[in-house]
Scaffold this active site. Structure first.
Site, PDB file in Angstrom:
ATOM      1  N   VAL A  83      38.860 -86.824 -12.903  1.00  0.00           N
ATOM      2  CA  VAL A  83      38.568 -85.971 -11.746  1.00  0.00           C
ATOM      3  C   VAL A  83      37.528 -84.925 -12.133  1.00  0.00           C
ATOM      4  O   VAL A  83      36.712 -84.513 -11.322  1.00  0.00           O
ATOM      5  CB  VAL A  83      39.857 -85.323 -11.198  1.00  0.00           C
ATOM      6  CG1 VAL A  83      40.504 -84.412 -12.213  1.00  0.00           C
ATOM      7  CG2 VAL A  83      39.576 -84.566  -9.910  1.00  0.00           C
ATOM      8  N   ARG A 163      44.493 -79.053  -5.225  1.00  0.00           N
ATOM      9  CA  ARG A 163      45.527 -80.097  -5.115  1.00  0.00           C
ATOM     10  C   ARG A 163      46.575 -79.963  -6.213  1.00  0.00           C
ATOM     11  O   ARG A 163      47.779 -80.010  -5.963  1.00  0.00           O
ATOM     12  CB  ARG A 163      44.886 -81.488  -5.223  1.00  0.00           C
ATOM     13  CG  ARG A 163      44.036 -81.932  -4.067  1.00  0.00           C
ATOM     14  CD  ARG A 163      43.692 -83.414  -4.248  1.00  0.00           C
ATOM     15  NE  ARG A 163      42.553 -83.812  -3.452  1.00  0.00           N
ATOM     16  CZ  ARG A 163      41.293 -83.800  -3.872  1.00  0.00           C
ATOM     17  NH1 ARG A 163      41.018 -83.389  -5.100  1.00  0.00           N
ATOM     18  NH2 ARG A 163      40.308 -84.200  -3.092  1.00  0.00           N
ATOM     19  N   ILE A 164      46.098 -79.825  -7.452  1.00  0.00           N
ATOM     20  CA  ILE A 164      47.026 -79.773  -8.582  1.00  0.00           C
ATOM     21  C   ILE A 164      47.797 -78.458  -8.581  1.00  0.00           C
ATOM     22  O   ILE A 164      49.013 -78.440  -8.817  1.00  0.00           O
ATOM     23  CB  ILE A 164      46.272 -79.994  -9.903  1.00  0.00           C
ATOM     24  CG1 ILE A 164      45.731 -81.431  -9.958  1.00  0.00           C
ATOM     25  CG2 ILE A 164      47.181 -79.728 -11.097  1.00  0.00           C
ATOM     26  CD1 ILE A 164      44.827 -81.717 -11.135  1.00  0.00           C
ATOM     27  N   ARG A 185      38.198 -68.898  -5.621  1.00  0.00           N
ATOM     28  CA  ARG A 185      36.940 -68.476  -4.994  1.00  0.00           C
ATOM     29  C   ARG A 185      37.164 -67.807  -3.641  1.00  0.00           C
ATOM     30  O   ARG A 185      36.423 -66.918  -3.241  1.00  0.00           O
ATOM     31  CB  ARG A 185      36.008 -69.684  -4.838  1.00  0.00           C
ATOM     32  CG  ARG A 185      35.342 -70.104  -6.129  1.00  0.00           C
ATOM     33  CD  ARG A 185      34.559 -71.381  -5.964  1.00  0.00           C
ATOM     34  NE  ARG A 185      35.437 -72.519  -5.728  1.00  0.00           N
ATOM     35  CZ  ARG A 185      35.035 -73.780  -5.703  1.00  0.00           C
ATOM     36  NH1 ARG A 185      33.757 -74.063  -5.867  1.00  0.00           N
ATOM     37  NH2 ARG A 185      35.890 -74.758  -5.495  1.00  0.00           N
ATOM     38  N   GLN A 186      38.197 -68.257  -2.935  1.00  0.00           N
ATOM     39  CA  GLN A 186      38.474 -67.687  -1.611  1.00  0.00           C
ATOM     40  C   GLN A 186      39.939 -67.923  -1.252  1.00  0.00           C
ATOM     41  O   GLN A 186      40.589 -68.803  -1.823  1.00  0.00           O
ATOM     42  CB  GLN A 186      37.581 -68.343  -0.555  1.00  0.00           C
ATOM     43  CG  GLN A 186      37.738 -69.843  -0.469  1.00  0.00           C
ATOM     44  CD  GLN A 186      36.674 -70.479   0.413  1.00  0.00           C
ATOM     45  OE1 GLN A 186      35.650 -69.882   0.704  1.00  0.00           O
ATOM     46  NE2 GLN A 186      36.920 -71.708   0.842  1.00  0.00           N
ATOM     47  N   ARG A 245      40.699 -76.898 -18.151  1.00  0.00           N
ATOM     48  CA  ARG A 245      39.706 -77.247 -19.159  1.00  0.00           C
ATOM     49  C   ARG A 245      39.762 -76.202 -20.266  1.00  0.00           C
ATOM     50  O   ARG A 245      39.992 -75.020 -20.018  1.00  0.00           O
ATOM     51  CB  ARG A 245      38.294 -77.288 -18.563  1.00  0.00           C
ATOM     52  CG  ARG A 245      38.032 -78.472 -17.666  1.00  0.00           C
ATOM     53  CD  ARG A 245      37.926 -79.778 -18.469  1.00  0.00           C
ATOM     54  NE  ARG A 245      37.685 -80.924 -17.606  1.00  0.00           N
ATOM     55  CZ  ARG A 245      38.627 -81.667 -17.051  1.00  0.00           C
ATOM     56  NH1 ARG A 245      39.908 -81.381 -17.282  1.00  0.00           N
ATOM     57  NH2 ARG A 245      38.315 -82.698 -16.298  1.00  0.00           N
ATOM     58  N   ASP A 269      47.368 -78.001 -22.585  1.00  0.00           N
ATOM     59  CA  ASP A 269      47.116 -79.443 -22.591  1.00  0.00           C
ATOM     60  C   ASP A 269      45.636 -79.728 -22.783  1.00  0.00           C
ATOM     61  O   ASP A 269      45.242 -80.879 -22.885  1.00  0.00           O
ATOM     62  CB  ASP A 269      47.606 -80.088 -21.285  1.00  0.00           C
ATOM     63  CG  ASP A 269      47.499 -81.606 -21.315  1.00  0.00           C
ATOM     64  OD1 ASP A 269      47.855 -82.206 -22.359  1.00  0.00           O
ATOM     65  OD2 ASP A 269      47.046 -82.206 -20.322  1.00  0.00           O
ATOM     66  N   HIS A 293      45.790 -83.411 -24.309  1.00  0.00           N
ATOM     67  CA  HIS A 293      45.172 -83.693 -23.006  1.00  0.00           C
ATOM     68  C   HIS A 293      45.773 -84.959 -22.383  1.00  0.00           C
ATOM     69  O   HIS A 293      45.084 -85.953 -22.141  1.00  0.00           O
ATOM     70  CB  HIS A 293      43.653 -83.840 -23.142  1.00  0.00           C
ATOM     71  CG  HIS A 293      42.940 -83.602 -21.834  1.00  0.00           C
ATOM     72  ND1 HIS A 293      41.619 -83.228 -21.763  1.00  0.00           N
ATOM     73  CD2 HIS A 293      43.359 -83.693 -20.539  1.00  0.00           C
ATOM     74  CE1 HIS A 293      41.252 -83.103 -20.493  1.00  0.00           C
ATOM     75  NE2 HIS A 293      42.297 -83.382 -19.735  1.00  0.00           N
ATOM     76  N   SER A 296      47.341 -86.731 -17.162  1.00  0.00           N
ATOM     77  CA  SER A 296      47.434 -87.884 -16.255  1.00  0.00           C
ATOM     78  C   SER A 296      48.052 -89.107 -16.924  1.00  0.00           C
ATOM     79  O   SER A 296      48.011 -90.209 -16.358  1.00  0.00           O
ATOM     80  CB  SER A 296      46.037 -88.244 -15.729  1.00  0.00           C
ATOM     81  OG  SER A 296      45.192 -88.662 -16.790  1.00  0.00           O
TER      82      SER A 296
END
Length: 328
Positions: A83, A163-164, A185-186, A245, A269, A293, A296
């Site tokens: 993603v 979403r996550i 951001r908003q 990240r 992770d 990592h 998923s």
């Protein structure tokens, strides 16, 4: 009639069964693949993409100007088995008119499950407890031995209510979380309503949260977002979790915050670099849990991702609508 020329596809590593089968059934493609689970060496990657019409890559494959130059003018589609797209030189890709496919959505549940697992593992000190059992430390009982922190009546701060982030909040709510905070951001009032989550400045989120989960995208604005100033605002009983990240976090500052007791513990992770060298200072800390990592990493999710990545690639090569195309 002269047969149509096959389109060359280069795949940077073995795919799970569903994606592999989709490519094998593509009669209009000639598939070349790096056949090792180890990351493809840069030299082999640059050689492999020469003349390719399509590239199916991983998050660990850096697709920059040099690689695009090596591929040449035939390259029209890049499909990434992720993603995240921070490994792709998107400005250069857009300039060349190359389409990009990615795999959002399909990994949301698995990643959210991992985030909650990592949070519980970290706050209840499970790796330490397991080690105590193994090394003979479980010799007696005392009221405060191996105590950690619970979610009931707590405040959870989520950095990035996408979403996550929403899926994480949805899974944490039944634990009795009293209050959800989020930043981004908003404001996202429609999504936040499910959890009665409050949109707050990041400094307030750091100061008031008992648990902080970072699930934002890596952008120029989020690079190094969680650094010394952020950790200094956190409670000394707070738990920090990062599943986004590695570059969102200044790891030197995190190490100092953990080693000094400025914050209670961290679960990661994602790191910088990946893999993290075994000699890295964070790995010396009992109050830092680090995973390789695997957000998923369920069989179902990885198979679904591979099929979506393959279908993105094939649709792009055929000039069709991709199931999941990144808008450049």
């Amino acid at each position: 009639m002269k047969p149509a020329r096959l389109m060359k596809v280069f795949v940077t590593g073995p795919l799970p069964a569903e994606g592999r089968a989709a490519l094998a059934q593509a009669a209009d493609c000639e598939v070349e693949q790096w056949n090792s689970d180890d990351p493809i060496p840069r030299k082999d990657l640059e050689q492999g993409v020469v003349g390719a019409h399509g590239l199916l890559c991983r998050l660990s494959d850096r697709v920059d100007k040099k690689l695009l130059d090596a591929a040449g003018a035939n390259l029209r589609v890049i499909s990434t088995l992720s993603v995240g797209v921070d490994h792709l030189a998107l400005d250069e890709i857009k300039k060349r008119g190359i389409r990009v496919g990615y795999t959002p959505g399909v990994l949301t549940d698995a990643t959210a499950e991992l985030a909650v697992s990592l949070l519980l593992t970290t706050c209840r000190r499970l790796p330490e407890a397991i080690e105590e059992v193994k090394n003979g430390g479980w010799s007696s009982w005392s009221p405060l031995w191996m105590c950690g922190y619970g979610l009931s009546q707590s405040t959870v701060g989520i950095v990035g209510l996408g979403r996550i982030g929403q899926a994480i909040a949805r899974r944490l709510k039944p634990f009795g979380v009293q209050r959800f905070l989020y930043t981004g951001r908003q404001p996202r009032p429609q999504e936040a309503a499910e959890f009665q989550a409050e949109f707050v400045p990041i400094a307030q989120l750091a100061a008031e949260s008992d648990f902080i989960v970072v699930s934002c995208s890596l952008t120029p604005d989020t690079m190094g977002l969680c650094s010394k100033d952020f950790f200094q605002k956190m409670k000394n009983t707070a738990i920090f979790i990062n599943i986004s990240r590695g570059d969102v976090v200044n790891q030197e500052d995190l190490y100092q915050a953990l080693a000094s007791g400025q914050i209670a513990a961290a679960g990661l992770d994602v790191t910088t670099p990946e893999p993290l060298p075994p000699s890295h200072p964070l790995l010396t800390l009992k109050n830092c849990v680090i995973l390789p990592h695997i957000g998923s990493a369920t069989y179902k999710t990885r198979n679904t991702m591979s099929l979506l990545a393959a279908n993105n690639l094939l649709a792009g090569l055929r000039g069709e609508a991709m199931p999941s195309e990144l808008k450049l």
